[in-house]
Design a protein around this motif. Structure first.
Motif, PDB file in Angstrom:
ATOM      1  N   PHE B 202       0.908  -1.443  -0.105  1.00 44.66           N
ATOM      2  CA  PHE B 202      -0.102   0.081   0.099  1.00 44.66           C
ATOM      3  C   PHE B 202       1.141   1.290  -0.077  1.00 44.66           C
ATOM      4  CE2 PHE B 202      -2.423  -3.261   2.251  1.00 44.66           C
ATOM      5  CZ  PHE B 202      -3.382  -3.591   1.354  1.00 44.66           C
ATOM      6  N   PHE B 203       1.955   1.279   0.619  1.00 41.09           N
ATOM      7  CA  PHE B 203       2.857   2.476   0.753  1.00 41.09           C
ATOM      8  C   PHE B 203       4.252   2.003   0.291  1.00 41.09           C
ATOM      9  CE2 PHE B 203       0.407   1.801   4.452  1.00 41.09           C
ATOM     10  CZ  PHE B 203      -0.436   2.978   4.348  1.00 41.09           C
ATOM     11  N   PRO B 204       4.855   2.900  -0.673  1.00 37.58           N
ATOM     12  CA  PRO B 204       6.344   2.672  -0.979  1.00 37.58           C
ATOM     13  C   PRO B 204       7.108   2.938  -0.021  1.00 37.58           C
ATOM     14  CG  PRO B 204       5.675   4.761  -1.855  1.00 37.58           C
ATOM     15  CD  PRO B 204       4.616   4.118  -0.973  1.00 37.58           C
ATOM     16  N   ILE B 205       8.504   2.118  -0.009  1.00 32.62           N
ATOM     17  CA  ILE B 205       9.228   2.241   1.187  1.00 32.62           C
ATOM     18  C   ILE B 205       9.721   3.722   1.449  1.00 32.62           C
ATOM     19  CG2 ILE B 205      11.432   1.430  -0.029  1.00 32.62           C
ATOM     20  CD1 ILE B 205      10.517   0.105   3.367  1.00 32.62           C
ATOM     21  N   ARG B 206       9.930   4.305   0.472  1.00 33.45           N
ATOM     22  CA  ARG B 206      10.493   5.774   0.547  1.00 33.45           C
ATOM     23  C   ARG B 206       9.514   6.686   1.487  1.00 33.45           C
ATOM     24  NH1 ARG B 206       8.588   6.099  -4.731  1.00 33.45           N
ATOM     25  NH2 ARG B 206       7.143   7.759  -4.964  1.00 33.45           N
ATOM     26  N   GLN B 207       8.106   6.550   1.381  1.00 26.87           N
ATOM     27  CA  GLN B 207       7.296   7.169   2.268  1.00 26.87           C
ATOM     28  C   GLN B 207       7.255   6.651   3.941  1.00 26.87           C
ATOM     29  OE1 GLN B 207       3.351   6.857   0.775  1.00 26.87           O
ATOM     30  NE2 GLN B 207       4.005   8.144  -1.033  1.00 26.87           N
ATOM     31  N   ILE B 208       8.030   5.674   3.931  1.00 30.00           N
ATOM     32  CA  ILE B 208       8.122   5.364   5.608  1.00 30.00           C
ATOM     33  C   ILE B 208       9.050   5.990   6.266  1.00 30.00           C
ATOM     34  CG2 ILE B 208       8.503   3.340   7.142  1.00 30.00           C
ATOM     35  CD1 ILE B 208       6.039   2.509   5.208  1.00 30.00           C
ATOM     36  N   PRO B 209       8.795   6.766   7.376  1.00 27.62           N
ATOM     37  CA  PRO B 209       9.973   7.484   7.824  1.00 27.62           C
ATOM     38  C   PRO B 209      11.061   6.719   8.329  1.00 27.62           C
ATOM     39  CG  PRO B 209       7.641   7.872   8.943  1.00 27.62           C
ATOM     40  CD  PRO B 209       7.442   6.618   7.973  1.00 27.62           C
ATOM     41  N   ASP B 210      12.156   7.182   8.487  1.00 29.06           N
ATOM     42  CA  ASP B 210      13.564   6.488   8.446  1.00 29.06           C
ATOM     43  C   ASP B 210      13.408   5.898   9.918  1.00 29.06           C
ATOM     44  OD1 ASP B 210      14.391   7.774   6.233  1.00 29.06           O
ATOM     45  OD2 ASP B 210      15.547   9.261   7.203  1.00 29.06           O
ATOM     46  N   GLU B 211      12.757   6.418  10.805  1.00 32.49           N
ATOM     47  CA  GLU B 211      12.759   5.610  12.216  1.00 32.49           C
ATOM     48  C   GLU B 211      11.909   4.260  12.134  1.00 32.49           C
ATOM     49  OE1 GLU B 211      12.017   9.013  11.740  1.00 32.49           O
ATOM     50  OE2 GLU B 211      10.293   9.388  13.076  1.00 32.49           O
ATOM     51  N   PHE B 212      11.230   4.452  11.024  1.00 35.37           N
ATOM     52  CA  PHE B 212      10.143   2.997  11.123  1.00 35.37           C
ATOM     53  C   PHE B 212      10.591   2.099   9.963  1.00 35.37           C
ATOM     54  CE2 PHE B 212       7.228   6.212  13.126  1.00 35.37           C
ATOM     55  CZ  PHE B 212       7.039   5.573  14.216  1.00 35.37           C
ATOM     56  N   ARG B 213      11.819   2.638   9.202  1.00 35.67           N
ATOM     57  CA  ARG B 213      11.908   2.007   8.154  1.00 35.67           C
ATOM     58  C   ARG B 213      12.589   0.410   8.335  1.00 35.67           C
ATOM     59  NH1 ARG B 213      14.691   5.572   4.139  1.00 35.67           N
ATOM     60  NH2 ARG B 213      12.621   6.456   3.780  1.00 35.67           N
ATOM     61  N   PRO B 214      13.544   0.520   9.408  1.00 37.24           N
ATOM     62  CA  PRO B 214      14.158  -0.861   9.638  1.00 37.24           C
ATOM     63  C   PRO B 214      12.970  -2.103   9.977  1.00 37.24           C
ATOM     64  CG  PRO B 214      15.213   0.731  10.615  1.00 37.24           C
ATOM     65  CD  PRO B 214      14.010   1.525  10.388  1.00 37.24           C
ATOM     66  N   PHE B 215      11.779  -1.473  10.712  1.00 42.81           N
ATOM     67  CA  PHE B 215      10.771  -2.415  11.071  1.00 42.81           C
ATOM     68  C   PHE B 215      10.085  -3.020   9.834  1.00 42.81           C
ATOM     69  CE2 PHE B 215      11.120   0.571  14.667  1.00 42.81           C
ATOM     70  CZ  PHE B 215      11.437  -0.482  15.811  1.00 42.81           C
ATOM     71  N   ILE B 216      10.107  -2.379   8.910  1.00 39.55           N
ATOM     72  CA  ILE B 216       9.603  -2.855   7.387  1.00 39.55           C
ATOM     73  C   ILE B 216      10.628  -3.594   6.961  1.00 39.55           C
ATOM     74  CG2 ILE B 216       8.722  -2.170   5.128  1.00 39.55           C
ATOM     75  CD1 ILE B 216       6.791  -1.803   7.484  1.00 39.55           C
ATOM     76  N   LEU B 217      11.825  -3.222   6.883  1.00 35.30           N
ATOM     77  CA  LEU B 217      13.012  -3.761   5.932  1.00 35.30           C
ATOM     78  C   LEU B 217      13.403  -5.262   6.313  1.00 35.30           C
ATOM     79  CD1 LEU B 217      14.851  -0.731   4.795  1.00 35.30           C
ATOM     80  CD2 LEU B 217      13.606  -2.139   3.589  1.00 35.30           C
ATOM     81  N   TRP B 218      12.980  -5.765   7.399  1.00 30.42           N
ATOM     82  CA  TRP B 218      13.227  -6.994   8.003  1.00 30.42           C
ATOM     83  C   TRP B 218      12.465  -7.989   7.055  1.00 30.42           C
ATOM     84  CZ3 TRP B 218       9.298 -10.308   8.804  1.00 30.42           C
ATOM     85  CH2 TRP B 218       8.039  -9.802   8.988  1.00 30.42           C
ATOM     86  N   ASN B 219      11.479  -7.477   6.542  1.00 28.12           N
ATOM     87  CA  ASN B 219      10.585  -8.360   5.539  1.00 28.12           C
ATOM     88  C   ASN B 219      11.102  -8.503   4.205  1.00 28.12           C
ATOM     89  OD1 ASN B 219       8.577  -9.457   4.247  1.00 28.12           O
ATOM     90  ND2 ASN B 219       6.981  -8.063   4.742  1.00 28.12           N
ATOM     91  N   PRO B 220      11.576  -9.720   3.733  1.00 29.89           N
ATOM     92  CA  PRO B 220      12.048  -9.807   2.726  1.00 29.89           C
ATOM     93  C   PRO B 220      11.004  -9.487   1.334  1.00 29.89           C
ATOM     94  CG  PRO B 220      11.750 -12.262   3.555  1.00 29.89           C
ATOM     95  CD  PRO B 220      11.275 -11.077   4.449  1.00 29.89           C
ATOM     96  N   ILE B 221       9.753  -9.982   1.730  1.00 30.84           N
ATOM     97  CA  ILE B 221       8.756  -9.325   0.491  1.00 30.84           C
ATOM     98  C   ILE B 221       8.786  -8.155   0.274  1.00 30.84           C
ATOM     99  CG2 ILE B 221       6.360  -9.796  -0.155  1.00 30.84           C
ATOM    100  CD1 ILE B 221       7.960 -12.587   0.671  1.00 30.84           C
ATOM    101  N   ALA B 222       8.993  -7.396   1.260  1.00 35.99           N
ATOM    102  CA  ALA B 222       8.909  -5.723   1.041  1.00 35.99           C
ATOM    103  C   ALA B 222      10.168  -5.597   0.039  1.00 35.99           C
ATOM    104  CB  ALA B 222       9.171  -5.016   2.214  1.00 35.99           C
ATOM    105  N   HIS B 223      11.349  -6.116   0.205  1.00 34.52           N
ATOM    106  CA  HIS B 223      12.651  -6.104  -0.740  1.00 34.52           C
ATOM    107  C   HIS B 223      11.975  -6.378  -2.093  1.00 34.52           C
ATOM    108  CE1 HIS B 223      15.632  -5.195   2.361  1.00 34.52           C
ATOM    109  NE2 HIS B 223      14.793  -5.545   3.277  1.00 34.52           N
ATOM    110  N   GLY B 224      11.403  -7.547  -1.907  1.00 39.91           N
ATOM    111  CA  GLY B 224      11.078  -8.369  -3.384  1.00 39.91           C
ATOM    112  C   GLY B 224      10.135  -7.304  -4.269  1.00 39.91           C
ATOM    113  N   VAL B 225       9.073  -6.915  -3.273  1.00 33.62           N
ATOM    114  CA  VAL B 225       8.253  -6.187  -4.123  1.00 33.62           C
ATOM    115  C   VAL B 225       8.746  -4.673  -4.546  1.00 33.62           C
ATOM    116  CG1 VAL B 225       6.013  -4.551  -3.600  1.00 33.62           C
ATOM    117  CG2 VAL B 225       6.388  -6.850  -2.890  1.00 33.62           C
TER     118      VAL B 225
END
Lengths: 263, 284
Positions: B202-225
């Protein structure tokens, strides 16, 4: 590739079957045996479930509760049965799936044609879901699919009588194919309920009585042993019934009306 | 004549590999036939059902948030590149978790192992969602009147990589869940719920604030997408996204899944204990 001398090894295997609520019955206990390449072994037992369950374990479609069954070569599923068929799929789709798994490379179409011929289904019927097929044709399909492929060991379960009574032309063809499939290979057959058929094909037998391997050798002897045991059990049951009747009469629990019957 | 043996064993290995392909594709075809026979619209229905789900999600997302993400990619393509791989991943994983029970009848053919049926089902899922992805790519390409994928090869490999992660996760959960059923239940819920919101659908990774980004980036599917989107437009910004991390997950999940499967395959065939008896050692 050479076929090993022993094709099936059973090591201290036991199997029980459910029989009603919280009840089990023994199919076989602590059984060890080996089947060598080229043998034609008949499984004789008093109760047909004993031989059938042992056959299923030998074929690998059932697992023993204890012990192990080792295969040193390809072993068929019990001929004449097929639990992998799906009623919503056509005969062609079911047969095609089996052919994809078991046919030799490049032989799928030929095997499918053979299956259709043996089944006796025309093109339109063959492409209809087997759930709507007559049961006789469904049985024929199960047999045809079992016999269409080559295995080192052919396991034969209880077959319909038309296959071995030489009265049905399709049955004659299936019997001829069965003979062809076991030529120079190994046969294991459940003899219960089809003793004559087993005696025709088997050169060795095992007699299972009360879950134990009683004898291994001449199939005629196995049949006699099983018949003797059957007679003994019948006699024993009759004695028990007689004793029970006498006990009931002795206690006078039967209705008085029943003793007044006039013949 | 010692050179004959390696050649013979190589020939044997190739024939076994071809047989494996044949069996897996046969399972996939059978599954397609079964789904077509059970559905209302036949084979078309097998493709239409997930397509309708994804179109509903697309419509909802566009209605709720508007056409906000159209700078680097066409919005529909951007959303499709999130929904399709994610649903494919979840479907592959969930079907693998419950696949052995479902395909129990097939093991009547002893040549067929549980891994074959799981691979066949996964192959069909990858094919169905792959067809949808192709339809979206071609549809958007026609709409824009230019081919919208800059690097189609990379797109295909990334898509297959996401499918492989799903298969690896499903296989691992299948084995562990067989011993501890609660694990299978937790992972299934996790796949459908938590991952849906943390896979950059629903959101591109660049729109996630820097402090929360590491919580999303553990997910390999986010990387793949995000890498999939980048393969359509290399200028697409994806801060923190790593191809090495993604492919590490692909290799790790498949390797671990196959390793524990190889050591526990017999567990999946274990007999159910008969009622009325305490254990299998009861006197027969």
């Amino acid at each position: 590739m050479t076929t090993p001398a022993t094709v099936i090894e059973v090591r201290r295997a036991s199997k029980r079957l459910p029989a009603g609520v919280n009840e089990v019955k023994k199919a076989f206990t602590d059984l060890s045996l080996s089947v060598n390449h080229g043998h034609r072994l008949g499984l004789f037992s008093v109760n047909s479930y004993e031989a059938q369950t042992l056959l299923e374990c030998l074929a690998g479609v059932e697992k023993p509760d204890k012990g192990e069954v080792l295969h040193h070569g390809s072993v068929s599923w019990p001929v004449g049965t097929n639990q992998a068929f799906h009623g919503m799929l056509s005969g062609y789709a079911n047969a095609r799936f089996a052919a994809e798994v078991y046919s030799q490379p490049g032989r799928i179409q030929a095997d499918l044609q053979l299956i259709q011929e043996l089944t006796g289904a025309d093109d339109a019927t063959f492409h209809e879901p087997i759930g709507a097929w007559p049961s006789q044709m469904k049985k024929a399909l199960e047999l045809a699919v079992s016999l269409a492929f080559q295995f080192d060991v052919l396991a034969v379960g209880k077959m319909n009588s038309w296959v071995y009574k030489d009265i049905d032309p399709c049955g004659v063809r299936i019997r001829r194919l069965l003979e062809q499939r076991i030529e120079g290979r190994t046969l294991v057959m459940a003899a219960s309920g089809q003793n004559k058929f087993a005696l025709d094909f088997c050169d060795e037998g095992i007699a299972i009585v009360a879950g134990e391997l009683l004898y291994r050798g001449d199939p005629e002897v196995c049949l006699e042993l099983v018949k003797d045991e059957n007679r003994r059990l019948k006699y024993h049951r009759r004695e028990e019934s007689q004793a029970e009747i006498e006990r009931l009469f002795g206690q006078g629990t039967l209705d008085d009306d029943s003793s007044d019957c006039q013949f | 004549m010692s050179w004959i043996m390696p050649r013979r064993s190589l020939g044997h290995a190739i024939s076994q590999l071809l047989l494996q392909f044949r069996i897996v594709s046969a399972v996939a075809r059978r599954e397609l036939q079964l789904r077509a026979a059970k559905g209302l619209f036949g084979v078309a229905g097998v493709f239409l059902e997930p397509l309708a789900l994804i179109c509903t999600f697309l419509a909802l997302r566009i209605l709720i948030r508007g056409a906000g993400e159209g700078t680097y990619l066409n919005l529909v393509l951007w959303l499709a590149l999130g929904f399709i791989p994610f649903f494919m991943f979840a479907d592959v994983a969930i079907k693998a978790i419950g696949g052995v029970q479902k395909g129990g009848d097939l093991y009547f053919y002893r040549r067929l192992r549980p891994l074959d049926s799981l691979m066949g089902t996964s192959l069909l899922t990858v094919q169905i969602f792959g067809t949808m992805m192709l339809a979206f790519v071609l549809g958007v390409s026609f709409w824009e009147w230019e081919f919208v994928v800059e690097n189609p090869g990379r797109l295909v490999f990334l898509y297959l990589g996401i499918g492989l992660i799903g298969f690896g996760v499903g296989l691992t959960t299948l084995i562990i869940g067989h011993l501890l059923p609660i694990v299978a239940w937790v992972i299934k819920s996790f796949l459908r719920r938590i991952l849906l919101w943390t896979s950059c659908i629903f959101f591109p990774i660049r729109q996630i604030p820097d402090e929360f980004r590491p919580f999303i980036l553990w997910n390999p599917i986010a990387h793949g997408v995000e890498l999939l989107r980048q393969s359509c437009n290399p200028a697409y910004p994806a801060p923190g996204v790593s191809a090495v991390y993604f492919w590490g997950w692909v290799v790790g999940s498949i390797g671990f899944g196959l390793f524990i499967y190889a050591n526990s395959e017999e567990l999946l065939f274990a007999n159910e204990p008969l009622p009325g008896l305490d254990d299998g050692d009861a006197d027969l």
